[in-house]
Design a protein around this motif. Structure first.
Motif, PDB file in Angstrom:
ATOM      1  N   LYS A  53       0.833  -1.203   0.000  1.00  0.00           N
ATOM      2  CA  LYS A  53       0.000   0.000   0.000  1.00  0.00           C
ATOM      3  C   LYS A  53       0.870   1.257   0.000  1.00  0.00           C
ATOM      4  CE  LYS A  53      -3.671   2.281   2.585  1.00  0.00           C
ATOM      5  NZ  LYS A  53      -4.486   2.271   3.796  1.00  0.00           N
ATOM      6  N   THR A  54       1.928   1.255   0.802  1.00  0.00           N
ATOM      7  CA  THR A  54       2.849   2.384   0.855  1.00  0.00           C
ATOM      8  C   THR A  54       3.516   2.596  -0.500  1.00  0.00           C
ATOM      9  OG1 THR A  54       3.260   1.939   3.189  1.00  0.00           O
ATOM     10  CG2 THR A  54       4.846   3.338   2.063  1.00  0.00           C
ATOM     11  N   ALA A  55       3.932   1.509  -1.139  1.00  0.00           N
ATOM     12  CA  ALA A  55       4.568   1.599  -2.456  1.00  0.00           C
ATOM     13  C   ALA A  55       3.595   2.169  -3.480  1.00  0.00           C
ATOM     14  CB  ALA A  55       5.073   0.235  -2.894  1.00  0.00           C
ATOM     15  N   LEU A  81       7.792  -4.805 -10.479  1.00  0.00           N
ATOM     16  CA  LEU A  81       9.209  -4.428 -10.515  1.00  0.00           C
ATOM     17  C   LEU A  81       9.380  -2.917 -10.404  1.00  0.00           C
ATOM     18  CD1 LEU A  81      10.636  -6.757 -13.307  1.00  0.00           C
ATOM     19  CD2 LEU A  81      11.059  -6.922 -10.850  1.00  0.00           C
ATOM     20  N   ARG A  82       8.541  -2.182 -11.111  1.00  0.00           N
ATOM     21  CA  ARG A  82       8.633  -0.723 -11.075  1.00  0.00           C
ATOM     22  C   ARG A  82       8.309  -0.195  -9.678  1.00  0.00           C
ATOM     23  NH1 ARG A  82       5.410   2.972 -15.373  1.00  0.00           N
ATOM     24  NH2 ARG A  82       3.624   2.234 -14.193  1.00  0.00           N
ATOM     25  N   ALA A  83       7.271  -0.746  -9.045  1.00  0.00           N
ATOM     26  CA  ALA A  83       6.914  -0.318  -7.685  1.00  0.00           C
ATOM     27  C   ALA A  83       8.041  -0.614  -6.697  1.00  0.00           C
ATOM     28  CB  ALA A  83       5.625  -1.010  -7.247  1.00  0.00           C
ATOM     29  N   ARG A  84       8.639  -1.775  -6.819  1.00  0.00           N
ATOM     30  CA  ARG A  84       9.745  -2.154  -5.935  1.00  0.00           C
ATOM     31  C   ARG A  84      10.937  -1.217  -6.131  1.00  0.00           C
ATOM     32  NH1 ARG A  84      11.446  -7.939  -6.968  1.00  0.00           N
ATOM     33  NH2 ARG A  84       9.343  -8.310  -6.212  1.00  0.00           N
ATOM     34  N   LYS A  88      12.586   1.549  -3.333  1.00  0.00           N
ATOM     35  CA  LYS A  88      13.968   1.435  -2.867  1.00  0.00           C
ATOM     36  C   LYS A  88      14.865   2.570  -3.351  1.00  0.00           C
ATOM     37  CE  LYS A  88      14.049  -3.583  -2.459  1.00  0.00           C
ATOM     38  NZ  LYS A  88      14.664  -4.827  -2.959  1.00  0.00           N
ATOM     39  N   ASN A  89      14.424   3.331  -4.346  1.00  0.00           N
ATOM     40  CA  ASN A  89      15.297   4.332  -4.972  1.00  0.00           C
ATOM     41  C   ASN A  89      14.621   5.691  -5.115  1.00  0.00           C
ATOM     42  OD1 ASN A  89      17.724   2.605  -5.949  1.00  0.00           O
ATOM     43  ND2 ASN A  89      15.912   1.454  -6.552  1.00  0.00           N
ATOM     44  N   ASP A  94      13.432  10.907  -7.715  1.00  0.00           N
ATOM     45  CA  ASP A  94      13.166  12.335  -7.555  1.00  0.00           C
ATOM     46  C   ASP A  94      14.153  13.176  -8.366  1.00  0.00           C
ATOM     47  OD1 ASP A  94      11.005  11.903  -5.892  1.00  0.00           O
ATOM     48  OD2 ASP A  94      12.172  12.109  -4.045  1.00  0.00           O
ATOM     49  N   TYR A  95      15.427  12.799  -8.336  1.00  0.00           N
ATOM     50  CA  TYR A  95      16.442  13.537  -9.084  1.00  0.00           C
ATOM     51  C   TYR A  95      16.164  13.491 -10.585  1.00  0.00           C
ATOM     52  CZ  TYR A  95      20.851  14.859 -11.206  1.00  0.00           C
ATOM     53  OH  TYR A  95      21.796  15.455 -12.004  1.00  0.00           O
TER      54      TYR A  95
END
Length: 154
Positions: A53-55, A81-84, A88-89, A94-95
């Motif tokens: 849910k947070t992801a 995969l994209r959510a994971r 993690k990144n 954001d950058y």
């Protein structure tokens, strides 16, 4: 080695679950067991749901493109995969997201002209071909499930 087993109750679903771990002696095992019983209040199933849910909430803030795939299974895998990766990144995402927005401004184009390089080439060299940011760029822009899977399935 002594096996310590703590019995806990999930504060979300109310089920009782066990957490076990090996410790070097009985005193350490009892201490660990007491701490876990006092502090561990979420079962593995609810923890996974909460993490998912947070992801999903994080993903909603990025306005990511819809993934297109040959099958529902491939699309689901690419989305997972994209959510994971996003979870993690976040800093990289954001950058790269900021750089994508800046690259569409006149100031960016002027800076590129001042150094004698086309804006597209400069962006490609510094973001797309940069191993640190390539995966983040793919997450933010790619719609093809196969390319998302190829980039993120390591």
């Amino acid at each position: 080695m002594v096996k310590a087993t703590a019995r806990c109750i999930c504060s979300y679903c109310g089920i009782e679950f066990e957490v076990s771990q090996k410790r070097k002696d009985r005193a350490e095992a009892e201490s660990w067991k007491d701490w876990v019983e006092a502090n561990c209040d979420i079962c593995p199933a609810c923890y996974s749901k909460q993490k998912q849910k947070t992801a999903e909430e994080k993903l909603a803030g990025y306005n990511l493109p819809e993934i297109e795939a040959a099958s529902k299974k491939q699309k689901a895998y690419a989305c997972k995969l994209r959510a994971r990766f996003v979870a993690k990144n976040e800093e990289k995402i954001d950058y790269v997201n900021r750089v994508i927005k800046i690259s569409k401004t006149d100031g960016y184009r002027k800076k590129c002209e001042d150094i004698g390089e086309s804006p597209e080439l400069y962006f490609e060299r510094n973001i797309i071909n940069n191993i640190v940011y390539r995966s983040a760029y793919i997450c933010l822009t790619e719609t093809n499930a196969g390319k998302v899977v190829d980039e993120l399935a390591l």
